[in-house]
Design an enzyme around this catalytic site. Sequence first.
Site, PDB file in Angstrom:
ATOM      1  N   ARG A  52     -76.941  18.710 -28.496  1.00 38.03           N
ATOM      2  CA  ARG A  52     -77.138  17.121 -28.431  1.00 38.03           C
ATOM      3  C   ARG A  52     -76.094  16.205 -27.817  1.00 38.03           C
ATOM      4  O   ARG A  52     -75.979  15.223 -27.928  1.00 38.03           O
ATOM      5  CB  ARG A  52     -77.534  16.468 -29.871  1.00 38.03           C
ATOM      6  CG  ARG A  52     -78.707  17.137 -30.500  1.00 38.03           C
ATOM      7  CD  ARG A  52     -78.812  16.769 -31.880  1.00 38.03           C
ATOM      8  NE  ARG A  52     -79.519  15.684 -32.140  1.00 38.03           N
ATOM      9  CZ  ARG A  52     -80.958  15.681 -32.807  1.00 38.03           C
ATOM     10  NH1 ARG A  52     -81.505  16.965 -33.079  1.00 38.03           N
ATOM     11  NH2 ARG A  52     -81.386  14.659 -32.983  1.00 38.03           N
ATOM     12  N   TYR A  55     -76.036  13.585 -25.212  1.00 42.78           N
ATOM     13  CA  TYR A  55     -76.656  12.231 -25.496  1.00 42.78           C
ATOM     14  C   TYR A  55     -75.586  11.355 -26.594  1.00 42.78           C
ATOM     15  O   TYR A  55     -75.258  10.325 -26.438  1.00 42.78           O
ATOM     16  CB  TYR A  55     -78.175  12.292 -26.169  1.00 42.78           C
ATOM     17  CG  TYR A  55     -78.746  11.155 -26.653  1.00 42.78           C
ATOM     18  CD1 TYR A  55     -79.150  10.147 -25.665  1.00 42.78           C
ATOM     19  CD2 TYR A  55     -78.811  10.855 -27.787  1.00 42.78           C
ATOM     20  CE1 TYR A  55     -79.639   8.952 -25.685  1.00 42.78           C
ATOM     21  CE2 TYR A  55     -79.346   9.408 -28.157  1.00 42.78           C
ATOM     22  CZ  TYR A  55     -79.805   8.710 -27.158  1.00 42.78           C
ATOM     23  OH  TYR A  55     -80.485   7.410 -27.648  1.00 42.78           O
ATOM     24  N   ASN A  84     -84.445   6.074 -36.114  1.00 37.79           N
ATOM     25  CA  ASN A  84     -85.866   6.646 -35.834  1.00 37.79           C
ATOM     26  C   ASN A  84     -86.752   5.444 -35.660  1.00 37.79           C
ATOM     27  O   ASN A  84     -87.031   4.697 -36.563  1.00 37.79           O
ATOM     28  CB  ASN A  84     -86.262   7.741 -36.489  1.00 37.79           C
ATOM     29  CG  ASN A  84     -85.425   8.897 -36.383  1.00 37.79           C
ATOM     30  OD1 ASN A  84     -84.161   8.856 -36.592  1.00 37.79           O
ATOM     31  ND2 ASN A  84     -85.981  10.134 -35.962  1.00 37.79           N
ATOM     32  N   PHE A 101     -97.175  15.044 -35.067  1.00 38.31           N
ATOM     33  CA  PHE A 101     -97.877  15.351 -36.192  1.00 38.31           C
ATOM     34  C   PHE A 101     -99.147  14.623 -36.133  1.00 38.31           C
ATOM     35  O   PHE A 101    -100.118  15.059 -36.533  1.00 38.31           O
ATOM     36  CB  PHE A 101     -97.095  14.677 -37.471  1.00 38.31           C
ATOM     37  CG  PHE A 101     -96.154  15.627 -38.001  1.00 38.31           C
ATOM     38  CD1 PHE A 101     -95.805  17.060 -37.517  1.00 38.31           C
ATOM     39  CD2 PHE A 101     -95.370  15.414 -39.163  1.00 38.31           C
ATOM     40  CE1 PHE A 101     -94.912  17.894 -37.995  1.00 38.31           C
ATOM     41  CE2 PHE A 101     -94.277  16.292 -39.762  1.00 38.31           C
ATOM     42  CZ  PHE A 101     -94.146  17.343 -39.121  1.00 38.31           C
ATOM     43  N   GLY A 117     -88.217  21.879 -43.531  1.00 38.57           N
ATOM     44  CA  GLY A 117     -88.957  20.453 -43.594  1.00 38.57           C
ATOM     45  C   GLY A 117     -88.428  19.711 -44.562  1.00 38.57           C
ATOM     46  O   GLY A 117     -88.988  18.629 -44.927  1.00 38.57           O
ATOM     47  N   THR A 120     -84.396  14.808 -43.776  1.00 38.42           N
ATOM     48  CA  THR A 120     -84.897  13.551 -44.155  1.00 38.42           C
ATOM     49  C   THR A 120     -84.642  12.520 -42.750  1.00 38.42           C
ATOM     50  O   THR A 120     -83.523  12.944 -42.083  1.00 38.42           O
ATOM     51  CB  THR A 120     -84.380  12.617 -45.305  1.00 38.42           C
ATOM     52  OG1 THR A 120     -82.830  12.505 -45.000  1.00 38.42           O
ATOM     53  CG2 THR A 120     -84.606  13.400 -46.668  1.00 38.42           C
ATOM     54  N   ASP A 185     -79.722  19.758 -35.798  1.00 40.19           N
ATOM     55  CA  ASP A 185     -80.412  19.072 -36.179  1.00 40.19           C
ATOM     56  C   ASP A 185     -79.915  18.208 -37.514  1.00 40.19           C
ATOM     57  O   ASP A 185     -79.698  18.984 -38.690  1.00 40.19           O
ATOM     58  CB  ASP A 185     -81.806  19.789 -36.655  1.00 40.19           C
ATOM     59  CG  ASP A 185     -82.995  18.957 -36.638  1.00 40.19           C
ATOM     60  OD1 ASP A 185     -83.789  18.415 -35.818  1.00 40.19           O
ATOM     61  OD2 ASP A 185     -83.391  18.148 -37.961  1.00 40.19           O
ATOM     62  N   PRO A 186     -79.730  16.703 -37.636  1.00 41.09           N
ATOM     63  CA  PRO A 186     -79.135  16.468 -38.846  1.00 41.09           C
ATOM     64  C   PRO A 186     -80.011  16.635 -40.046  1.00 41.09           C
ATOM     65  O   PRO A 186     -81.213  16.498 -39.911  1.00 41.09           O
ATOM     66  CB  PRO A 186     -79.123  15.033 -38.375  1.00 41.09           C
ATOM     67  CG  PRO A 186     -79.311  14.881 -36.947  1.00 41.09           C
ATOM     68  CD  PRO A 186     -80.182  16.042 -36.389  1.00 41.09           C
TER      69      PRO A 186
END
Length: 227
Positions: A52, A55, A84, A101, A117, A120, A185-186
């Site tokens: 990432r 970016y 987000n 989704f 999953g 958050t 991925d945070p």
Amino acid sequence: MTNSIGTKNMIEIALSSGARFLQGSTSEVYGDPKISPQDENYHGNVSSTGIRSCYDEGKRFAEALLFSYYRSFDMDIRIIRIFNTYGPFMNIDDGRVIPNFIKQALYKNKFTIYGKGNQTRSFCYVDDLIDGMLKFMFSDDKNLKGEVINLGNPEPITINELAIEINELIGNKMEFDFVQLPEDDPVNRCPDITKAKNLLGWSPKISRKDGLNRTIDYFKAILNLNQ
Ligand code: UDP
């Protein structure tokens, strides 16, 4: 990195015409944060070589550039860090979690969950974001010059819970397909919006349920699923 070259070009134009400059920065400047929620003073936890990084580091460099112009030329620069965001007119194939989704639920496919999953995110409806941007850009309050403000919804939800919520709104078979979590991925991302509240009198107004319903209606329309 092209985003910081673009910022440099735009800021030169703003400087020569005496314009105010609002930079759309990103929560990605916090990387995979070690604190939650993140306030604007947090310096972040970013890998400069990760997938990432173009970016993230590009956006961080753009912020540094803007502050350099602010200090050198006393320019009226302002920075928002956008968390987000979702809503109608998103590209259904852009790969982000909400379009994915919704499409999966509408076509009765399994929800693709990256990792377990339990990471958050906090999702802000687009109209709320734009309201905050306009308030910040068009306020003549001199104290806003050289300020950095988080804009986002401060209500976190796990990705599993988001799938359940979208499933309840659309009605799917509620099956998960667990796939590999992308690198860097945070784990958690959630804005502290105290500053936006205090300086702009701004906070999001649209609940996730309302926002998701509006977004689902939009995707149903573009996919011709209204019959
Ligand atoms: N994600 C997921 N399934 C998907 C798309 C994304 O589980 O089909 C996860 C992704 O790994 C991340 C979160 O959902 O943890 C939000 O991803 P998105 O790309 O929407 O935004 P990000 O926060 O990564 O910029």
